[in-house]
Scaffold this motif. Structure first.
Motif, PDB file in Angstrom:
ATOM      1  N   GLY A 193       0.806  -1.212   0.000  1.00 30.77           N
ATOM      2  CA  GLY A 193       0.000   0.000   0.000  1.00 30.77           C
ATOM      3  C   GLY A 193       0.836   1.258   0.000  1.00 30.77           C
ATOM      4  O   GLY A 193       0.571   2.183  -0.775  1.00 30.77           O
ATOM      5  N   TYR A 197       0.888   4.067  -2.910  1.00 32.17           N
ATOM      6  CA  TYR A 197       0.564   5.486  -2.740  1.00 32.17           C
ATOM      7  C   TYR A 197       1.759   6.381  -3.048  1.00 32.17           C
ATOM      8  O   TYR A 197       1.598   7.481  -3.576  1.00 32.17           O
ATOM      9  N   GLN A 202      -2.026   2.570  -9.093  1.00 27.94           N
ATOM     10  CA  GLN A 202      -3.398   2.232  -8.721  1.00 27.94           C
ATOM     11  C   GLN A 202      -3.616   0.727  -8.603  1.00 27.94           C
ATOM     12  O   GLN A 202      -4.471   0.282  -7.825  1.00 27.94           O
ATOM     13  N   ASP A 203      -2.862  -0.071  -9.347  1.00 32.12           N
ATOM     14  CA  ASP A 203      -2.978  -1.530  -9.215  1.00 32.12           C
ATOM     15  C   ASP A 203      -2.548  -1.983  -7.830  1.00 32.12           C
ATOM     16  O   ASP A 203      -3.203  -2.814  -7.194  1.00 32.12           O
ATOM     17  N   ILE A 205      -2.478  -0.143  -5.126  1.00 32.98           N
ATOM     18  CA  ILE A 205      -3.428   0.406  -4.147  1.00 32.98           C
ATOM     19  C   ILE A 205      -4.677  -0.454  -4.071  1.00 32.98           C
ATOM     20  O   ILE A 205      -5.144  -0.816  -2.986  1.00 32.98           O
ATOM     21  N   ARG A 206      -5.218  -0.806  -5.231  1.00 28.69           N
ATOM     22  CA  ARG A 206      -6.430  -1.641  -5.254  1.00 28.69           C
ATOM     23  C   ARG A 206      -6.159  -2.999  -4.623  1.00 28.69           C
ATOM     24  O   ARG A 206      -6.996  -3.533  -3.886  1.00 28.69           O
ATOM     25  N   TRP A 207      -4.999  -3.576  -4.912  1.00 29.66           N
ATOM     26  CA  TRP A 207      -4.652  -4.881  -4.352  1.00 29.66           C
ATOM     27  C   TRP A 207      -4.594  -4.792  -2.824  1.00 29.66           C
ATOM     28  O   TRP A 207      -5.122  -5.659  -2.114  1.00 29.66           O
ATOM     29  N   ILE A 209      -6.072  -2.630  -0.806  1.00 28.14           N
ATOM     30  CA  ILE A 209      -7.394  -2.394  -0.222  1.00 28.14           C
ATOM     31  C   ILE A 209      -8.256  -3.649  -0.272  1.00 28.14           C
ATOM     32  O   ILE A 209      -8.913  -4.013   0.711  1.00 28.14           O
ATOM     33  N   ASP A 210      -8.260  -4.328  -1.407  1.00 26.27           N
ATOM     34  CA  ASP A 210      -9.058  -5.556  -1.531  1.00 26.27           C
ATOM     35  C   ASP A 210      -8.618  -6.596  -0.508  1.00 26.27           C
ATOM     36  O   ASP A 210      -9.452  -7.254   0.136  1.00 26.27           O
ATOM     37  N   LYS A 213      -9.550  -5.881   3.277  1.00 30.05           N
ATOM     38  CA  LYS A 213     -10.897  -6.310   3.665  1.00 30.05           C
ATOM     39  C   LYS A 213     -10.903  -7.769   4.097  1.00 30.05           C
ATOM     40  O   LYS A 213     -11.474  -8.120   5.138  1.00 30.05           O
ATOM     41  N   ILE A 252      -4.898   5.302   3.367  1.00 32.01           N
ATOM     42  CA  ILE A 252      -6.139   5.209   2.593  1.00 32.01           C
ATOM     43  C   ILE A 252      -7.032   6.409   2.899  1.00 32.01           C
ATOM     44  O   ILE A 252      -7.623   7.016   2.001  1.00 32.01           O
ATOM     45  N   GLY A 257     -10.009   7.788   0.768  1.00 35.16           N
ATOM     46  CA  GLY A 257     -10.611   6.478   0.600  1.00 35.16           C
ATOM     47  C   GLY A 257     -11.506   6.124   1.781  1.00 35.16           C
ATOM     48  O   GLY A 257     -11.733   6.953   2.666  1.00 35.16           O
TER      49      GLY A 257
END
Length: 360
Positions: A193, A197, A202-203, A205-207, A209-210, A213, A252, A257
């Protein structure tokens, strides 16, 4: 878990933003300068880091090809070599911050020299417990990235990209491995992360965040405990899991976010609940004997090696929770009184920097 496939060239192509989310942004640097000028206590703390940065100008980088801390006992030659090399991390950060405060090019040049030396020598191996030590180098780069010469910038960004990809595609991420769901994963998510940042990838970052969770759902429990606490029977590892998660949550949030501090998983677990579960042990209402029922051999090995704090039955010290308290203040200012009680309200340079991010 699905293998994350991306070429280095594709990853590098997304690095276009200069906004500082991992380190201090321009407004926060301005506030820091004003605080240094007008607040006596901050000035005293700053003079110490100013002196250190000045001394670092005459030093030489000490990079190593592979960071080795994970799974090694105190006294191991590889761990000692790594310990000495990792002194460079704080040096880079001090130099970068001094450059941003003073605008003096000599601090920038020296920081780039250190970062470039590590980018050239260090090879990531996808071990998050080793890679978590790179935080200050990443923060340093985030502070100075817009002022770095193109050739140095490319080399450093390639190193950071390779580090993130090594974590994402690591064999330690395979389904069924404990290291895919325990504190290792918390540090892995934080590392990917913050690189994401810093480089505006963005790939990545998305990884992060996903997978954050799913980590909250698997690793943390609705009663506030964690997988790491259950396995290690130690607050030490509950804290070691929460600290990187909080760092990622702050990044985030600074990027506008979702609020992952209060986010609840499908089973009702949350980082907030896991922080609040610690509070009675920090304020003295409850006590805990560490490692009595640990299921991990390495904990017993460290106890036999007489490493401080790892003997079964060692009482948990509230001061060990200071990193979590400091970070949780970003989301919950009500913890400030407890932080003062535990820390003795003593001055701390890192606390000054953290509080600049909290003032929103």
């Amino acid at each position: 878990m699905r293998k994350f496939v991306v070429t280095i060239a594709l990853a590098l192509s997304s690095f276009s933003s200069f906004s500082q989310l991992v380190s201090l942004n321009n407004d926060e640097i301005k506030k820091l300068k004003t605080q240094i000028k007008n607040d006596i206590e901050t000035k005293k703390l700053y003079l110490g880091t100013e002196k250190s940065a000045l001394n670092y100008l005459s030093g030489q980088p000490n990079p190593i090809d592979t960071i080795r801390t994970e799974g090694l006992l105190q006294g191991n030659p590889k761990k000692e070599t790594t310990r000495l090399a990792l002194a460079d991390m704080n040096k880079m950060f001090a130099l970068a911050l001094q450059y941003r405060i003073t605008g003096d090019q000599k601090y920038l040049n020296k920081c780039v020299e250190f970062l470039g030396a590590w980018a050239k020598i260090n090879k990531p191996n996808g071990d998050p417990i080793d890679d978590t030590n790179l935080d200050k180098a990443i923060e340093a780069y985030d502070l100075i990235k817009k002022d770095i010469p193109a050739a140095d910038k490319k080399q450093i960004e390639l190193w950071l990209t390779e580090t993130a990809l090594a974590e994402i595609n690591s064999k330690r991420m395979k389904t069924g491995r404990a290291t895919a769901i325990n504190n290792w994963n918390a540090h892995r998510l934080k590392e990917v992360g913050e690189i994401g940042y810093t480089l505006n990838n963005q790939d990545f970052i998305r990884w992060a965040i996903d997978n954050l969770k799913s980590h909250i759902n698997i690793n943390l429990y609705p009663d506030g405990t964690s997988l790491d606490f259950k396995e290690r029977d130690a607050m030490h590892y509950h804290i070691y899991d929460l600290e990187p998660l909080l760092k990622l949550c702050i990044m985030i949030d600074r990027a506008n976010g979702p609020n992952f501090y209060t986010y609840e998983s499908p089973k009702g677990s949350s980082i907030k609940k896991s922080v609040e579960w610690l509070i009675p042990y920090i304020n003295g209402e409850k006590q805990h004997e560490e490692y009595v029922n640990t299921t991990v051999k390495f904990d017993r090995d460290r106890a036999r090696n007489n490493e401080p704090g790892f003997a079964p039955g060692t009482m948990f010290k509230p001061s060990l929770a200071l990193p979590v308290l400091r970070l949780s203040l970003y989301f919950d200012p009500a913890q400030n009184d407890l932080l003062k009680n535990v820390s003795g309200n003593s001055g701390n340079w890192q606390k000054v920097l953290d509080e600049l991010k909290h003032k929103r």
